[in-house]
Design an enzyme around this catalytic site. Sequence first.
Site, PDB file in Angstrom:
ATOM      1  N   HIS A 224       0.821  -1.210   0.000  1.00 11.31           N
ATOM      2  CA  HIS A 224       0.000   0.000   0.000  1.00 11.31           C
ATOM      3  C   HIS A 224       0.855   1.259   0.000  1.00 11.31           C
ATOM      4  O   HIS A 224       0.548   2.228  -0.689  1.00 11.31           O
ATOM      5  CB  HIS A 224      -0.924  -0.013   1.213  1.00 11.31           C
ATOM      6  CG  HIS A 224      -1.821   1.183   1.303  1.00 11.31           C
ATOM      7  ND1 HIS A 224      -3.004   1.275   0.615  1.00 11.31           N
ATOM      8  CD2 HIS A 224      -1.696   2.345   1.988  1.00 11.31           C
ATOM      9  CE1 HIS A 224      -3.584   2.435   0.889  1.00 11.31           C
ATOM     10  NE2 HIS A 224      -2.809   3.102   1.718  1.00 11.31           N
TER      11      HIS A 224
ATOM     12  N   HIS B 151     -10.226   2.795  -0.108  1.00 13.07           N
ATOM     13  CA  HIS B 151     -10.330   2.275   1.260  1.00 13.07           C
ATOM     14  C   HIS B 151     -11.155   0.993   1.204  1.00 13.07           C
ATOM     15  O   HIS B 151     -12.138   0.819   1.927  1.00 13.07           O
ATOM     16  CB  HIS B 151     -10.946   3.313   2.204  1.00 13.07           C
ATOM     17  CG  HIS B 151     -10.060   3.631   3.363  1.00 13.07           C
ATOM     18  ND1 HIS B 151     -10.506   3.764   4.646  1.00 13.07           N
ATOM     19  CD2 HIS B 151      -8.715   3.818   3.437  1.00 13.07           C
ATOM     20  CE1 HIS B 151      -9.500   4.036   5.460  1.00 13.07           C
ATOM     21  NE2 HIS B 151      -8.399   4.078   4.748  1.00 13.07           N
TER      22      HIS B 151
END
Length: 737
Positions: A42, A88
């Site tokens: 990420h 998200h």
Amino acid sequence: MEMSLHRSLGLTDSEYDMIVEVLGRTPNHLELAMYSVMWSEHCSYKSSRVHLGRLPSKGDNVLVGPGENAGVIDIGDGIAIAVRMESHNHPSAIEPYQGAATGVGGILRDIFTMGARPIALFDSLRMGPIDDPKNRWIFTGVVSGISGYGNAVGVPTVGGEIVFDKSFSANPLVNVAAVGILPKDRLVLAKASGAGNLAVLLGASTGRDGIGGVSVLASSGFDESSAAKRPSVQVGDPYEEKKLIEACLELLDLKVVVGIQDLGGAGITCATSETAANAGMGMDVYVSEIPVRESDMEPFEIMTSESQERMLAIVQPGSLEKVLDVAKKWQISASVVGVVKDPVVLKSGVRVGVLRVFDRRDGDLIAEMPAASLADEAPKYRREMREPEDLQSRFAREAGTDSDRSDLNRDLMQMLYDPRWIYSQYDHQLFLNTVVKPGQDATLLRAAGPGVGYTGKGIGASADGNSRWCSVDPRAGSAMVVAESALNVALVGAEPACLVDCLNFGNPEHPVVMWQLSEAIDGIAEACTALGIPVVGGNVSFYNEVNGLDIDPTPVVTTLGVATTIVRRPPGIGFVEPATLVLIGETQPNLAGSRWAYQLKNDRSGTLPVIDLPNHRRLLSAMVNLVRNSEQYSISAIHDVSDGGIALALAEMVLAGGNGVVTADGAIGDYRELFSESASRVLVATEKPESVLNYSSGLGLAAKVIGDVTGSRLVVRGLLDLGLDDLRNAVKQNGLS
């Protein structure tokens, strides 16, 4: 024990060896934790960085491109626009409300970190079929989280999209974009410049929520045990965020901040190492000075927590009192947690900025590492790529030829739903700048805000993706996504100026997934280069898989356009009065990737319709001018043709305006033309069809009259015949509420 620890933190054996080589010694627990979050997929983009450089990011209007918290473009008159898009996905699958809410909070901080006031939010959502209880729970929680945070923080959610498909069952995609406006001279970057300057932590205290958020959640797939990861989801407080926005913008106006960075993924570790590395400096950090919610937190928890509503400001010592006064005014915490240091000179003569962590100001050194090794020097992987085994056999078959087409009325009605249940929960009129509201092809905003005034310009924006197209052919499908998004923006009178992307894919350790990503990047690059649209930022979300099954490849883009003047009443998509219907563009009788073939008939065959990008660029300019002069051409409605083809576009126009349409004999030849999703097509309702036809043909664009806006039925001769009540009832039966 150390070997076991690094694996539990998500580091591979080879990555552990790299860390040992960088440090010249065995790392301790804190150092491993810091590397694990910064080298996670990420944060480091270790599987995608070798491909992302192919995206075009330069342009005369680009002030800040990829690599900063947000992209920034110049729109003239001393005004700039900031834009950012993030995902998200994993947090929202586990804790839908907080996952979506903190996604909103994080994207807003990316915007005001640049010195911009956030003025708009967009949400691009993909869920599994909502007749499944878990998918419905995720869906309702996500919508509530976006509305709860966005409404409370005072930033309007003005556009987006919603898609339901089995590919996203238990692994939703929650992509959020934000737009901000700023005077160019307030632009600030995330750099810790100036030895002796202070690192001041602003905002909320640090807790255990979000620890491991990037490594545990966003860098691994899901299975039946994923519910146990719920404590890794951050918890948001929109009221604290609102105070933080106002405090940070005031500090920037006072010119007392040298650099600033939000605390998102990897928390304090990320903010300190990135700001130091960006300036080529070092930094000393004092764990004891970081306000915490729980007294027994370990240093590794404090340094990696992703607690929300926090910012790190780099401040000259002489400006500290002003910073503390502003923080007190806005009732936020402000603590000096570190000091910027000059780089040290190694025996080799190389200057290195070192990040050092102490337990307290005069205490023990508990971690020491080159700042750049955390922020910039994660491993880069050129992972194996392989096209799907069935790709060529699928390409060899024509989509839809063997599908049931006995009831096209039923097929169309299955595509209908009303997204108003979603966007009616969002306050899209905050600031009173929303000219074109949700439910149209794109949103149009006044380019206005405190500190910048209003010059009469507008900002068009649209968030778009299509996993069906990209599953059939990720390269061509991604180019079609860019083309559609740019066209949507043009249809509110804005010239496409830039875009940001959010690349949602499965497990990068699967060769097919990496092939999909590489192909998608090339498709975006080809389209953006041809259309003159720079990519100013983006995000990659990997490991979107459940029990080893990858989602369909889903690149999503948010395109921004600039309207030099705003049309007072731009034509919407609804048929609001009798008119002649003109189709601009040519329909290719090709059902590959269409909703009709792919979703209704479970047919993934075929090659996508060919898109002529130079022709599409002409179409964009033509539509901008046509909308800006819509009164001259007596245009009462305008709508692009994409998802669901002409059939769904007509149904949406009938439902939005309450008037029917009847096409001419032979205007739409067969079911393939009816549901084809070929690009570069626009439906125009006008009282002056000859003017529209002449204008289009003069620019080399195909155009023809295909029918009339009249009555209260949707009639495509020989193919469809549905009353307005039939369409409305179908919407209710497919309802989202």
